[in-house]
Design a protein around this motif. Structure first.
Motif, PDB file in Angstrom:
ATOM      1  N   ASP A   1     -14.297  -8.177  76.143  1.00  0.00           N
ATOM      2  CA  ASP A   1     -13.169  -8.903  76.382  1.00  0.00           C
ATOM      3  C   ASP A   1     -11.944  -8.544  75.731  1.00  0.00           C
ATOM      4  O   ASP A   1     -11.351  -9.427  75.271  1.00  0.00           O
ATOM      5  CB  ASP A   1     -13.521 -10.460  76.663  1.00  0.00           C
ATOM      6  N   GLY A   2     -11.981  -7.344  75.051  1.00  0.00           N
ATOM      7  CA  GLY A   2     -11.043  -6.849  74.319  1.00  0.00           C
ATOM      8  C   GLY A   2     -11.014  -7.369  72.929  1.00  0.00           C
ATOM      9  O   GLY A   2     -10.261  -6.734  71.995  1.00  0.00           O
ATOM     10  N   GLU A   3     -12.139  -7.936  72.592  1.00  0.00           N
ATOM     11  CA  GLU A   3     -12.455  -8.110  71.042  1.00  0.00           C
ATOM     12  C   GLU A   3     -13.571  -7.036  70.573  1.00  0.00           C
ATOM     13  O   GLU A   3     -14.588  -7.104  71.220  1.00  0.00           O
ATOM     14  CB  GLU A   3     -12.874  -9.276  70.894  1.00  0.00           C
ATOM     15  N   GLU A   4     -13.015  -6.435  69.167  1.00  0.00           N
ATOM     16  CA  GLU A   4     -14.290  -5.354  68.875  1.00  0.00           C
ATOM     17  C   GLU A   4     -15.108  -5.992  67.963  1.00  0.00           C
ATOM     18  O   GLU A   4     -14.711  -6.990  67.089  1.00  0.00           O
ATOM     19  CB  GLU A   4     -13.338  -4.182  68.337  1.00  0.00           C
ATOM     20  N   MET A   5     -16.369  -5.661  68.074  1.00  0.00           N
ATOM     21  CA  MET A   5     -17.238  -6.047  67.339  1.00  0.00           C
ATOM     22  C   MET A   5     -18.146  -4.840  66.637  1.00  0.00           C
ATOM     23  O   MET A   5     -18.511  -4.029  67.394  1.00  0.00           O
ATOM     24  CB  MET A   5     -18.332  -7.010  68.079  1.00  0.00           C
ATOM     25  N   ALA A   6     -18.424  -4.928  65.348  1.00  0.00           N
ATOM     26  CA  ALA A   6     -19.172  -3.828  64.639  1.00  0.00           C
ATOM     27  C   ALA A   6     -20.438  -3.773  65.289  1.00  0.00           C
ATOM     28  O   ALA A   6     -21.092  -4.956  65.365  1.00  0.00           O
ATOM     29  CB  ALA A   6     -19.206  -3.962  63.160  1.00  0.00           C
ATOM     30  N   LEU A   7     -21.084  -2.647  65.575  1.00  0.00           N
ATOM     31  CA  LEU A   7     -22.574  -2.777  66.211  1.00  0.00           C
ATOM     32  C   LEU A   7     -23.172  -1.206  66.161  1.00  0.00           C
ATOM     33  O   LEU A   7     -22.286  -0.283  66.870  1.00  0.00           O
ATOM     34  CB  LEU A   7     -22.754  -2.989  67.603  1.00  0.00           C
ATOM     35  N   GLN A   8     -23.913  -1.145  65.063  1.00  0.00           N
ATOM     36  CA  GLN A   8     -24.526   0.553  65.048  1.00  0.00           C
ATOM     37  C   GLN A   8     -25.810   0.547  65.513  1.00  0.00           C
ATOM     38  O   GLN A   8     -26.635  -0.596  65.382  1.00  0.00           O
ATOM     39  CB  GLN A   8     -24.309   0.912  63.759  1.00  0.00           C
ATOM     40  N   GLN A   9     -26.250   1.828  66.015  1.00  0.00           N
ATOM     41  CA  GLN A   9     -27.526   1.748  66.446  1.00  0.00           C
ATOM     42  C   GLN A   9     -28.117   3.123  66.066  1.00  0.00           C
ATOM     43  O   GLN A   9     -27.482   4.408  66.102  1.00  0.00           O
ATOM     44  CB  GLN A   9     -27.803   1.628  67.964  1.00  0.00           C
ATOM     45  N   ASN A  10     -29.332   3.190  65.660  1.00  0.00           N
ATOM     46  CA  ASN A  10     -29.978   4.375  65.139  1.00  0.00           C
ATOM     47  C   ASN A  10     -31.643   4.270  65.393  1.00  0.00           C
ATOM     48  O   ASN A  10     -32.317   3.553  65.327  1.00  0.00           O
ATOM     49  CB  ASN A  10     -29.703   5.063  63.701  1.00  0.00           C
ATOM     50  N   PHE A  11     -32.019   5.641  65.109  1.00  0.00           N
ATOM     51  CA  PHE A  11     -33.770   5.543  64.977  1.00  0.00           C
ATOM     52  C   PHE A  11     -34.176   5.893  63.611  1.00  0.00           C
ATOM     53  O   PHE A  11     -33.377   6.412  62.856  1.00  0.00           O
ATOM     54  CB  PHE A  11     -34.298   6.900  65.934  1.00  0.00           C
ATOM     55  N   HIS A  12     -35.141   4.947  63.135  1.00  0.00           N
ATOM     56  CA  HIS A  12     -35.741   5.402  62.018  1.00  0.00           C
ATOM     57  C   HIS A  12     -37.118   5.561  62.047  1.00  0.00           C
ATOM     58  O   HIS A  12     -37.733   5.235  63.079  1.00  0.00           O
ATOM     59  CB  HIS A  12     -35.269   4.092  60.928  1.00  0.00           C
ATOM     60  N   TYR A  13     -37.786   5.868  61.020  1.00  0.00           N
ATOM     61  CA  TYR A  13     -39.551   5.774  60.998  1.00  0.00           C
ATOM     62  C   TYR A  13     -39.914   5.288  59.570  1.00  0.00           C
ATOM     63  O   TYR A  13     -39.398   5.405  58.699  1.00  0.00           O
ATOM     64  CB  TYR A  13     -40.024   7.075  61.381  1.00  0.00           C
ATOM     65  N   TYR A  14     -41.049   4.579  59.734  1.00  0.00           N
ATOM     66  CA  TYR A  14     -41.862   4.191  58.629  1.00  0.00           C
ATOM     67  C   TYR A  14     -43.179   5.117  58.533  1.00  0.00           C
ATOM     68  O   TYR A  14     -43.635   5.626  59.510  1.00  0.00           O
ATOM     69  CB  TYR A  14     -42.310   2.907  58.743  1.00  0.00           C
ATOM     70  N   GLU A  15     -43.557   5.553  57.225  1.00  0.00           N
ATOM     71  CA  GLU A  15     -44.525   6.356  57.048  1.00  0.00           C
ATOM     72  C   GLU A  15     -45.610   5.521  57.029  1.00  0.00           C
ATOM     73  O   GLU A  15     -45.649   4.327  56.265  1.00  0.00           O
ATOM     74  CB  GLU A  15     -44.447   7.080  55.604  1.00  0.00           C
ATOM     75  N   GLY A  16     -46.801   5.677  57.665  1.00  0.00           N
ATOM     76  CA  GLY A  16     -47.878   4.955  57.530  1.00  0.00           C
ATOM     77  C   GLY A  16     -48.486   5.105  56.387  1.00  0.00           C
ATOM     78  O   GLY A  16     -48.959   6.198  55.858  1.00  0.00           O
ATOM     79  N   TRP A  17     -49.201   3.872  55.898  1.00  0.00           N
ATOM     80  CA  TRP A  17     -49.893   3.999  54.841  1.00  0.00           C
ATOM     81  C   TRP A  17     -51.240   4.686  54.844  1.00  0.00           C
ATOM     82  O   TRP A  17     -52.036   4.291  55.902  1.00  0.00           O
ATOM     83  CB  TRP A  17     -50.355   2.496  54.108  1.00  0.00           C
ATOM     84  N   VAL A  18     -51.763   5.401  53.819  1.00  0.00           N
ATOM     85  CA  VAL A  18     -52.983   6.105  53.942  1.00  0.00           C
ATOM     86  C   VAL A  18     -53.891   5.551  52.872  1.00  0.00           C
ATOM     87  O   VAL A  18     -53.639   5.030  51.991  1.00  0.00           O
ATOM     88  CB  VAL A  18     -52.779   7.889  53.412  1.00  0.00           C
ATOM     89  N   GLY A  19     -55.170   5.187  53.529  1.00  0.00           N
ATOM     90  CA  GLY A  19     -56.168   4.541  52.765  1.00  0.00           C
ATOM     91  C   GLY A  19     -57.460   4.778  53.344  1.00  0.00           C
ATOM     92  O   GLY A  19     -57.657   5.162  54.413  1.00  0.00           O
ATOM     93  N   ASN A  20     -58.515   4.506  52.400  1.00  0.00           N
ATOM     94  CA  ASN A  20     -59.887   4.689  52.946  1.00  0.00           C
ATOM     95  C   ASN A  20     -60.554   3.077  53.413  1.00  0.00           C
ATOM     96  O   ASN A  20     -61.610   3.062  53.712  1.00  0.00           O
ATOM     97  CB  ASN A  20     -60.734   5.305  52.061  1.00  0.00           C
ATOM     98  N   ASN A  21     -59.743   2.093  53.213  1.00  0.00           N
ATOM     99  CA  ASN A  21     -60.098   0.740  53.810  1.00  0.00           C
ATOM    100  C   ASN A  21     -61.135   0.106  53.107  1.00  0.00           C
ATOM    101  O   ASN A  21     -61.646  -0.872  53.355  1.00  0.00           O
ATOM    102  CB  ASN A  21     -60.567   0.661  55.296  1.00  0.00           C
ATOM    103  N   SER A  22     -61.389   0.442  51.721  1.00  0.00           N
ATOM    104  CA  SER A  22     -62.639   0.014  50.868  1.00  0.00           C
ATOM    105  C   SER A  22     -62.379  -1.204  50.405  1.00  0.00           C
ATOM    106  O   SER A  22     -63.176  -1.802  49.809  1.00  0.00           O
ATOM    107  CB  SER A  22     -63.091   1.006  49.922  1.00  0.00           C
ATOM    108  N   GLU A  23     -60.884  -1.466  50.012  1.00  0.00           N
ATOM    109  CA  GLU A  23     -60.415  -2.666  49.756  1.00  0.00           C
ATOM    110  C   GLU A  23     -59.046  -2.934  50.339  1.00  0.00           C
ATOM    111  O   GLU A  23     -58.355  -2.157  50.804  1.00  0.00           O
ATOM    112  CB  GLU A  23     -60.503  -2.768  47.954  1.00  0.00           C
TER     113      GLU A  23
END
Length: 990
Positions: free
Chosen positions: A608-630
């Motif tokens: 309605d004529g009023e500007e609002m800052a709004l950004q959009q982008n894609f990101h990713y997280y690296e999945g943690w590597v582990g052997n689940n022993s603890e």
């Protein structure tokens, strides 16, 4: 076409035809089941309720059939048919014994596989209370990724089978949700509306459980709804983190614990030591409870394949523990059921604390937040949502067109496939790859069966013999009938209860098209290029490079409108209707999206004529590597989301193409060679649509990735956001906070992720502005920083997280990582909304429209327009305009000339000044195809008449008792309060 008719209506105390909806297989007078079958307890003793049970996953490491028949023993030695067989034998050996069964999908498969003699044995055991059904749905559903409509449907179908087969003794009294990975408040509300007295579960956050054990609050009253009053309360029992037996006391053939050896002459005699160990466990457990009753689950996954190994030892355990009473022993062991345990707690007549939030997210240790499954196998989650959409269309058309009875089994196919898909290792994405291929097979076959029904119904309603084809690959811009035909019909069916205007998009090979309705009115048509990344999808078998877009305007409720589409010869460039533009904004008169000219990324919006800052982008997280022993070495996997550090932006600048036309304007963005997006605004819509394409997620670097879309604004939401509960009521979320205990945060990202079934919202109270993002499938997300919303859209991981599935979440297709395509809908604006409707109300209506989207049927034609108009091209199943805040949740064929009808109020209290008010609907003047003969109200799951059952009453610590569900005397002019659902069996004549 509106049918003239006379409505016949009678309110009957007993309805001979409708009453058969709840038949008794055997007279209840001959039975002693439910609470009447409970063994006596002993006041002053610690009464130990032993619950023999088997948890039978409807698919997980093996497919449904493999689990039932016991095939693939090298994967898991598990055969459900043997469990039921041997339990029956052992229960008949000793009337003192008890057993519970949960999954109706397996029980029904067994039932159909056995003769009347075997079936009667089960009936007798159920009528005696020895075999008790708990839960009773088709499967034990997940509670994060499931939508309330699908949950209600699968309970309705499972409970109907139990009702039809076993009568009143087959009706469950309690929910048994022992294995889902977190628990939703809406699920508690649904159980209360089913008429259940309580729910039992094993999994809750490890910190929450410790707090509850320390404060003796593992048993509580759960307020299921903030809108429905104390009638929506549900008594809740949380176990000690597991549904397995106490350590050392598993007597299954697959266990390695020692049996109880009571031959005093045997060198292996162990009664005294075994009794001492069990007594110590129980006394410690009892010290954390409010009453003298302790529940002990005696069973585990696929236990009791040789039931004697369990019952022989449980008999001995009971015998020798109880013998100690003569020497001053405090324990009284008894065979019991969850319902009997609940009744014992109720008889204690004490007060209980109240819980008002939910049990998400669930962590089993400081580094294991079970929030990854909110998103795992995102394409399966989309397929399930589409199948639910089509199931509602199928059921409605079956009822409206009076499709013949021989099609009933075909309807059951999709019902049952979707019931299986609600299972907590199906919709969650946590089963093995081959099992998911089997789930997909079941749903696809269900689509085909229901396709036969919809075609038969539409032929009847249109008075034609034309084919009506569903294009299930429209998500990848593929539809053979629209591509190969120069002339075709598009039929738009609207499953909603109000008129809807819907933009039809279909792939085509031609360059100019005419679209006309039956009156000959030319519709505006726009051709839009199919994005290059979509055209290059490996699974796509299409030469189409454009989609036609046109508006199907005011499609009638529970009805359809058809359009005649034909290729036209034209060299006029106007027929293309869309031209590439260099302008860096798209939009309509009320809403514009502005893109940065240098980066190509969304940078702001104009409202309605009023500007609002709004950004959009894609990101990713690296999945943690582990052997689940603890815990510190826990890997990110199908269940667990554990990122290794902060997210990484996939690109700081994108390639863009902007297209504008009379109906829609859109920006095609390419972020990387594996992520692209179309951002579009339709001319008369108040939201921005983001259609993303992600995959194959690259893992050649040896790193699994979890991809998010992030929207950033200048709103200040003070660490607070809101997510839906199973698509229904909204819940407040606060970063690093839980309402019922002091949270210690070890995983600040995954520990603040919540399930998003339909919507996530942030609000700046000082500015009076809010942002909502709606989705097209179950996902997970958060608002980790002020002004931000992030939603995870896809995951591909290289390590198993050690939670049982035994596979990394590779999720491959066509020899590569799977590609996912989906949509988000951004709704931004003043909280009070525009016009006479709040923004929350606009979100509610949009969510309904996206959940039950109009369904497109395409029909190749070889006839002229004039010939085509001889058919019926418009139909509405609704006779009256019903209030905008009311939705017909269910319309389906039931039995004996009846239909099952559910109406719901889709707004919460105070969401809108007008639409949050109560609404009234006249049922006898509701539908066009049939005359209402009689109406009777049932519980939510349609397995009991409303008012003909009593729930156990519970009192909280402030002295407030639980209300019973009201039995209104308002038929046929029924009233609906905010968030209320009412269910009716309606006898009709055509």
């Amino acid at each position: 076409m509106v049918l003239c008719r006379t409505v016949l209506y009678a309110v009957l105390i007993t309805l001979p035809t409708v009453y058969q909806a709840f038949p008794y297989h055997k007279s209840i007078k001959e039975a002693s089941c439910g609470y009447d079958a409970c063994h006596e307890t002993i006041p002053g003793m610690i009464n130990v309720h032993m619950i023999p049970h088997s948890h039978d996953d409807v698919g997980w490491l093996k497919t449904v059939d493999q689990y039932y028949y016991g095939s693939k023993p090298s994967v898991r030695k598990a055969g459900v048919q043997y469990i039921i067989d041997t339990v029956i034998t052992e229960l008949q050996e000793n009337p003192d014994r008890r057993f519970i069964y949960v999954e109706t999908a397996f029980l029904w498969k067994w039932w159909l596989d056995h003769n009347e003699s075997k079936q009667q044995q089960v009936i007798d055991l159920i009528n005696s209370g020895q075999l008790e059904i708990v839960g009773g749905a088709w499967s034990m559903n997940d509670e994060a990724a499931t939508h309330y409509q699908s949950t209600i449907d699968q309970f309705t179908w499972g409970l109907r089978k139990l009702n039809d087969t076993f009568g009143a003794c087959g009706r469950p009294h309690v929910g048994w949700q022992i294995d889902p990975f977190g628990h939703s408040r809406e699920m508690a509300s649904l159980f209360s509306q089913f008429g259940y007295d309580g729910v039992f579960f094993a999994r809750a956050d490890y910190q929450d459980l410790k707090h509850r054990f320390d404060t003796k609050t593992t048993q509580m009253i759960w307020q299921g709804s903030s809108n429905l009053g104390t009638a929506s309360r549900l008594f809740t029992v949380a176990f000690n983190g597991t549904y397995a037996p106490p350590s050392g006391f598993c007597f299954d053939i697959n266990c390695e614990d020692e049996p109880i050896i009571d031959d005093i002459n045997s060198p292996d005699y162990n009664v005294d030591s075994r009794i001492a160990d069990f007594t110590a466990y129980i006394e410690n457990y009892a010290s954390h409870l409010q009453t003298e009753h302790v529940l002990v689950s005696m069973g585990e996954d696929f236990n009791y394949q040789d039931a004697a190994t369990w019952f022989v030892n449980l008999d001995k355990l009971k015998k020798y523990i109880n013998a100690k009473q003569e020497e001053g022993g405090r324990l009284n062991l008894l065979y019991s059921t969850p319902a009997c345990y609940l009744k014992a707690l109720n008889d204690a007549n004490i007060t209980w604390t109240v819980k008002e939030d939910d049990f998400f997210p669930y962590a089993s240790d400081e580094h294991s937040y079970w929030t990854g499954y909110f998103v795992s196998r995102t394409t399966s989650k989309y397929f399930e949502r589409q199948a639910n959409n089509f199931l509602q269309v199928c059921k409605q058309l079956y009822a409206l067109a009076d499709v013949e009875e021989e099609y009933e089994e075909q309807l059951s196919n999709l019902r049952e496939a979707l019931g299986i898909m609600q299972h907590h290792d199906a919709i969650t994405g946590t089963a093995r790859q081959n099992v998911f291929e089997d789930y997909s097979r079941l749903i696809y076959e269900g689509f085909q069966h229901c396709g036969n029904i919809t075609e038969r119904a539409l032929r009847k309603l249109s008075a034609s013999d034309l084919p009506f084809v569903s294009c299930l690959l429209r998500n990848v811009s593929q539809c053979e009938p629209s591509e190969i035909s120069d002339t075709f019909m598009v039929t738009v069916y609207n499953p909603l209860s109000h008129e809807v205007s819907y933009y039809v998009r279909l792939p085509v090979l031609g360059s100019a098209y005419s679209v006309r309705d039956a009156s000959g009115n030319e519709q505006k048509v726009q051709l839009v290029p199919i994005p290059d990344p979509v055209q290059n999808l490996p699974e796509r078998n299409s030469n189409a490079t454009f989609e036609i877009v046109f508006l199907a305007n005011n499609v009638p409720p529970l009805g359809f409108r058809s359009y005649y589409v034909a290729v036209v010869n034209s060299t006029d460039e106007e027929m293309w209707s869309v031209m590439e533009s260099s302008n860096s904004s798209i939009g309509n008169d009320d809403l514009q999206a502005l893109f940065n000219e240098d980066t190509g990324l969304l940078q702001s919006i104009m409202i309605d004529g009023e500007e609002m800052a709004l950004q959009q982008n894609f990101h990713y997280y690296e999945g943690w590597v582990g052997n689940n022993s603890e815990p510190a070495l826990r890997a990110s996997g199908a269940y667990i989301f554990r990122p290794n550090g902060s997210s990484v932006a996939v690109s700081s600048a994108v390639d863009t193409k902007i297209f504008k036309g009379e109906l829609v304007e859109e920006v095609h963005q390419t972020f990387t060679d594996w992520i692209s997006q179309v951002t579009r605004v339709y001319k008369d819509k108040n939201y921005i649509e983001l259609e993303w394409l992600v995959g194959p997620i690259p893992v050649d670097d040896g790193i699994g990735k979890e991809v998010i879309t992030r929207v950033t604004t200048d709103l200040v939401n003070n660490n607070t956001f809101y997510t839906d509960s199973n698509g229904r009521e909204m819940l407040k979320r606060v970063i690093n906070f839980r309402p019922t205990w002091d949270l210690e945060v070890y995983e600040p990202i995954s520990g603040n992720y919540y399930p998003i079934t339909s919507k996530i919202v942030i609000e700046d109270v000082s500015k009076g502005l809010k942002l909502a993002i709606l989705n097209d499938r179950a996902q997970g997300g958060s608002s980790l920083r002020t002004g931000e919303i992030e939603i995870m859209v896809h995951r591909r991981l290289l390590y198993d997280d050690g939670k049982g599935v035994g596979e990394a979440l590779e999720d491959e297709a066509f020899g590569k990582g799977r590609i996912a395509r989906g949509k988000h809908y951004l709704v931004v604006g003043p909280t009070e909304g525009s016009g006479n409707m709040s923004l929350a109300a606009q979100e509610r209506l949009l969510a309904q429209e996206k959940l039950l989207s109009p369904w497109i049927f395409v029909t190749p034609l070889s006839m002229s327009f004039d010939e085509w108009t001889s058919y019926t091209t418009e139909f509405s199943g609704i006779l009256q305009n019903i209030p905008q805040n009311v939705h017909i949740l269910t319309l389906e064929p039931w039995k004996n000339n009846t239909v099952l009808l559910r109406l719901e109020h889709i707004f919460e209290k105070n969401e809108d000044l007008v639409l949050s008010d109560a609404a009234v609907v006249n049922l006898e003047e509701l539908f066009t195809p049939f005359v209402v003969k009689s109406i009777r109200e049932t519980t939510l799951a349609a397995n009991q008449w409303l008012g003909e059952y009593d729930r156990l009453n519970w009192t909280d610590t402030s002295g407030i008792s639980m209300d019973s569900w009201e039995v209104p005397n308002d038929i046929p002019n029924i009233s609906l309060k905010p968030m209320q659902i009412r269910t009716f069996v309606v006898e009709v004549t055509r």
